[in-house]
Design an enzyme around this catalytic site. Structure first.
Site, PDB file in Angstrom:
ATOM      1  CG  HIS A   1      31.046  26.528  45.339  1.00 13.42           C
ATOM      2  ND1 HIS A   1      30.957  27.660  44.551  1.00 13.42           N
ATOM      3  CD2 HIS A   1      31.966  26.808  46.310  1.00 13.42           C
ATOM      4  CE1 HIS A   1      31.777  28.582  45.028  1.00 13.42           C
ATOM      5  NE2 HIS A   1      32.398  28.085  46.085  1.00 13.42           N
TER       6      HIS A   1
ATOM      7  CG  HIS B   1      43.290  30.939  50.872  1.00 10.84           C
ATOM      8  ND1 HIS B   1      43.707  29.749  51.436  1.00 10.84           N
ATOM      9  CD2 HIS B   1      44.419  31.681  50.694  1.00 10.84           C
ATOM     10  CE1 HIS B   1      45.029  29.762  51.574  1.00 10.84           C
ATOM     11  NE2 HIS B   1      45.480  30.912  51.139  1.00 10.84           N
TER      12      HIS B   1
ATOM     13  CB  SER C   1      33.785  28.454  49.894  1.00 11.22           C
ATOM     14  OG  SER C   1      34.144  27.963  48.640  1.00 11.22           O
TER      15      SER C   1
ATOM     16  CD  GLU D   1      40.474  36.984  51.494  1.00  9.28           C
ATOM     17  OE1 GLU D   1      41.407  37.622  50.978  1.00  9.28           O
ATOM     18  OE2 GLU D   1      40.161  35.838  51.119  1.00  9.28           O
TER      19      GLU D   1
ATOM     20  CG  ASP E   1      48.908  33.292  55.150  1.00 11.61           C
ATOM     21  OD1 ASP E   1      48.152  32.381  54.748  1.00 11.61           O
ATOM     22  OD2 ASP E   1      50.105  33.363  54.832  1.00 11.61           O
ATOM     23  N   GLY E   2      45.479  32.324  56.011  1.00 18.14           N
ATOM     24  CA  GLY E   2      44.877  31.098  56.507  1.00 18.14           C
ATOM     25  C   GLY E   2      45.875  30.004  56.817  1.00 18.14           C
TER      26      GLY E   2
ATOM     27  CG  ASP F   1      39.635  28.266  46.116  1.00 16.27           C
ATOM     28  OD1 ASP F   1      40.569  28.235  45.292  1.00 16.27           O
ATOM     29  OD2 ASP F   1      38.513  28.749  45.852  1.00 16.27           O
TER      30      ASP F   1
END
Length: 271
Positions: A4, A27, A85, A103, A128-129, A154
């Site tokens: 971060h 994610h 995030s 997500e 699914d990213g 991530d």
């Protein structure tokens, strides 16, 4: 925490220009985490991390920036929530900027949708990213393409080697659709030698520069525990290492155990 700090520094660098930027968070997680939850009390992550830093009287600007962002999501004088995030990005976005958050998990995706229900700058996708590149890129706002931006990756790393392969394939696909993208990829470190192949593969991608930022809070002498983490940055802003450099010894001092170490190194630089 390292993730971060780096994320916010990158976003601040994008804001130095008036033109819009786009953020893809592949994610997203839940977006906000309750520090009084059973999981938080069990891991003591906040006590061993952000709370230690908040107790310090003076810290480098890049760390202070992160702490102020955390405090902005909490009541004055208290630390109840930890922003993830997506929320940290949303705090940073201007009116002309945009973000898409992916997500896959039901509960986390529902939380994200509720969190950003009234923010027109943010799109939340339960997906699914890794599979959304074609739908989301190249990014647009009001029908116009957005040239600049950041892809945050991530993943859960349930199978670390398989995850690395998915990350590399996704980056290659994104670059084919959005060549100007910058990337910030979080990776866990148990034994650092197991990460080296991934870093070498990343350097072979068609990007101009590659910077690794790593914090080991203890020696990487056991494959059974998380000993640290890193951020792999592709196409970061020029001289971005100088932005992060003051933070590294401070993070080692206040968060590390005996044998802690840091690494801030260009693996590939633009000609």
């Amino acid at each position: 925490m390292l993730k971060h700090i780096v994320q916010l520094a990158l976003l601040d660098a994008f804001k130095r220009k008036d033109s819009p930027f786009f953020v893809l968070d592949t994610h997203g997680g839940a977006g906000r985490y309750l520090l009084t939850s059973e999981e938080s009390r069990k891991t003591l992550e906040a006590e061993n991390g952000v709370m230690r830093l908040m107790a310090q009287p003076k810290l480098p600007a890049v760390v202070e920036r992160y702490l102020k962002a955390v405090q902005a999501d909490n009541p004055v004088g208290a630390l109840v929530n930890y922003p993830g995030s997506p929320l940290l990005t949303a705090q940073t976005l201007r009116e002309q900027d945009r973000m898409a958050v992916c997500e896959l998990q039901d509960a986390e995706a529902a939380t994200l949708k509720a969190l950003f229900a009234h923010d027109s700058r943010v799109a939340v996708l339960q997906a699914d990213g890794y599979t959304q590149n074609k739908a989301l890129l190249p990014p647009k706002a009001n029908g116009a393409k957005i040239g600049r931006g950041l892809v945050l990756i991530d993943p859960p790393y349930e199978g670390q080697d398989a995850e690395y392969q998915r990350i590399l394939a996704s980056i290659e696909e994104i670059l084919g659709r959005w060549a100007q993208a910058s990337f910030a990829i979080w990776f866990p470190i148990k034994q650092r030698r197991t990460v080296l192949h991934f870093l070498r593969k990343a350097c072979a991608l068609p990007v101009k520069s590659v910077l690794t930022v790593e914090l080991l809070v203890r020696p990487d002498d056991s494959p059974l525990r998380l000993n640290g983490s890193g951020m792999l940055l592709l196409n970061p802003p020029w001289q971005f290492d100088q932005v992060l450099a003051p933070a590294m010894p401070v993070l080692k001092q206040h968060l590390g155990e005996a044998g802690a170490s840091t690494r801030l190194q260009w693996l590939k630089q633009a000609d």
